[in-house]
Design a protein around this motif. Sequence first.
Motif, PDB file in Angstrom:
ATOM      1  N   ILE A   2       0.837  -1.200   0.000  1.00 37.78           N
ATOM      2  CA  ILE A   2       0.000   0.000   0.000  1.00 37.78           C
ATOM      3  C   ILE A   2       0.873   1.253   0.000  1.00 37.78           C
ATOM      4  O   ILE A   2       0.622   2.202  -0.753  1.00 37.78           O
ATOM      5  CB  ILE A   2      -0.981  -0.013   1.200  1.00 37.78           C
ATOM      6  N   CYS A   3       1.918   1.261   0.808  1.00 37.81           N
ATOM      7  CA  CYS A   3       2.843   2.403   0.850  1.00 37.81           C
ATOM      8  C   CYS A   3       3.520   2.592  -0.500  1.00 37.81           C
ATOM      9  O   CYS A   3       3.674   3.719  -0.985  1.00 37.81           O
ATOM     10  CB  CYS A   3       3.877   2.226   1.948  1.00 37.81           C
ATOM     11  N   PHE A   4       3.951   1.509  -1.120  1.00 38.92           N
ATOM     12  CA  PHE A   4       4.591   1.580  -2.427  1.00 38.92           C
ATOM     13  C   PHE A   4       3.625   2.132  -3.477  1.00 38.92           C
ATOM     14  O   PHE A   4       3.988   2.986  -4.289  1.00 38.92           O
ATOM     15  CB  PHE A   4       5.103   0.190  -2.840  1.00 38.92           C
ATOM     16  N   ALA A   5       2.384   1.656  -3.454  1.00 38.50           N
ATOM     17  CA  ALA A   5       1.378   2.125  -4.409  1.00 38.50           C
ATOM     18  C   ALA A   5       1.081   3.608  -4.202  1.00 38.50           C
ATOM     19  O   ALA A   5       0.959   4.369  -5.171  1.00 38.50           O
ATOM     20  CB  ALA A   5       0.105   1.296  -4.276  1.00 38.50           C
ATOM     21  N   MET A   6       0.997   4.037  -2.963  1.00 36.50           N
ATOM     22  CA  MET A   6       0.743   5.459  -2.668  1.00 36.50           C
ATOM     23  C   MET A   6       1.913   6.317  -3.136  1.00 36.50           C
ATOM     24  O   MET A   6       1.711   7.390  -3.701  1.00 36.50           O
ATOM     25  CB  MET A   6       0.484   5.655  -1.171  1.00 36.50           C
ATOM     26  N   MET A   7       3.135   5.855  -2.890  1.00 35.28           N
ATOM     27  CA  MET A   7       4.319   6.595  -3.308  1.00 35.28           C
ATOM     28  C   MET A   7       4.389   6.693  -4.831  1.00 35.28           C
ATOM     29  O   MET A   7       4.691   7.754  -5.382  1.00 35.28           O
ATOM     30  CB  MET A   7       5.580   5.921  -2.756  1.00 35.28           C
ATOM     31  N   ALA A   8       4.105   5.586  -5.506  1.00 35.16           N
ATOM     32  CA  ALA A   8       4.110   5.588  -6.967  1.00 35.16           C
ATOM     33  C   ALA A   8       3.040   6.532  -7.511  1.00 35.16           C
ATOM     34  O   ALA A   8       3.284   7.282  -8.461  1.00 35.16           O
ATOM     35  CB  ALA A   8       3.893   4.173  -7.495  1.00 35.16           C
ATOM     36  N   LEU A   9       1.872   6.532  -6.912  1.00 39.62           N
ATOM     37  CA  LEU A   9       0.796   7.423  -7.320  1.00 39.62           C
ATOM     38  C   LEU A   9       1.186   8.883  -7.117  1.00 39.62           C
ATOM     39  O   LEU A   9       0.937   9.728  -7.978  1.00 39.62           O
ATOM     40  CB  LEU A   9      -0.483   7.092  -6.546  1.00 39.62           C
ATOM     41  N   LEU A  10       1.826   9.174  -6.005  1.00 40.03           N
ATOM     42  CA  LEU A  10       2.275  10.532  -5.723  1.00 40.03           C
ATOM     43  C   LEU A  10       3.303  10.992  -6.746  1.00 40.03           C
ATOM     44  O   LEU A  10       3.221  12.106  -7.274  1.00 40.03           O
ATOM     45  CB  LEU A  10       2.853  10.609  -4.304  1.00 40.03           C
ATOM     46  N   ILE A  11       4.257  10.161  -7.066  1.00 40.66           N
ATOM     47  CA  ILE A  11       5.301  10.516  -8.027  1.00 40.66           C
ATOM     48  C   ILE A  11       4.699  10.712  -9.413  1.00 40.66           C
ATOM     49  O   ILE A  11       5.015  11.688 -10.103  1.00 40.66           O
ATOM     50  CB  ILE A  11       6.407   9.443  -8.040  1.00 40.66           C
TER      51      ILE A  11
END
Length: 164
Positions: free
Chosen positions: A6-15
């Motif tokens: 979930i953290c990885f997906a959120m970070m990717a979405l933010l970038i």
Amino acid sequence: MLIKRICFAMMALLILSSAGCGFTLQRSYSIPTALGHLSLSSSDQYSELTRLVRERLRLNSIVVIEAADDVPALRLLHDSLERSTLSLYPTGNVAEYELIYLVEFAVALPGKEAQAFKVDIRRDYLDDPRTALAKSREMELLTKEMRIQAADKILQTLAATEVD
């Protein structure tokens, strides 16, 4: 493990969202080293625009020196604030203005002819006669913001200047 995904997906979405929206770092310009020492001249050395440009030059490690034949020169030729009517109330009073801040400047490199540039910054301004004091303060803030943007655009132009 699920939390990491979930953290990885959120970070990717933010970038991806910051890259897709045109996000760029502000006030970090790659100005050519030949413009490391520059003379700055203006018709009004104490104007707000001249002060802002001088500050931006200093922040980008450009030393402002006295004018000489072998030194690149930045000349702030003219700046003006204009406004035009965009819309009217049914009573005929002005409801909305467009503020236009125009700046003309020139960059002269040693041994070359000066290149002239123009910058225009536009903003919409709603005018309500019932809140005259607040609107005059808003106008001051908009004008200041427009000058800051013009100073930034001048430095962007310096960064894009080709020095042979």
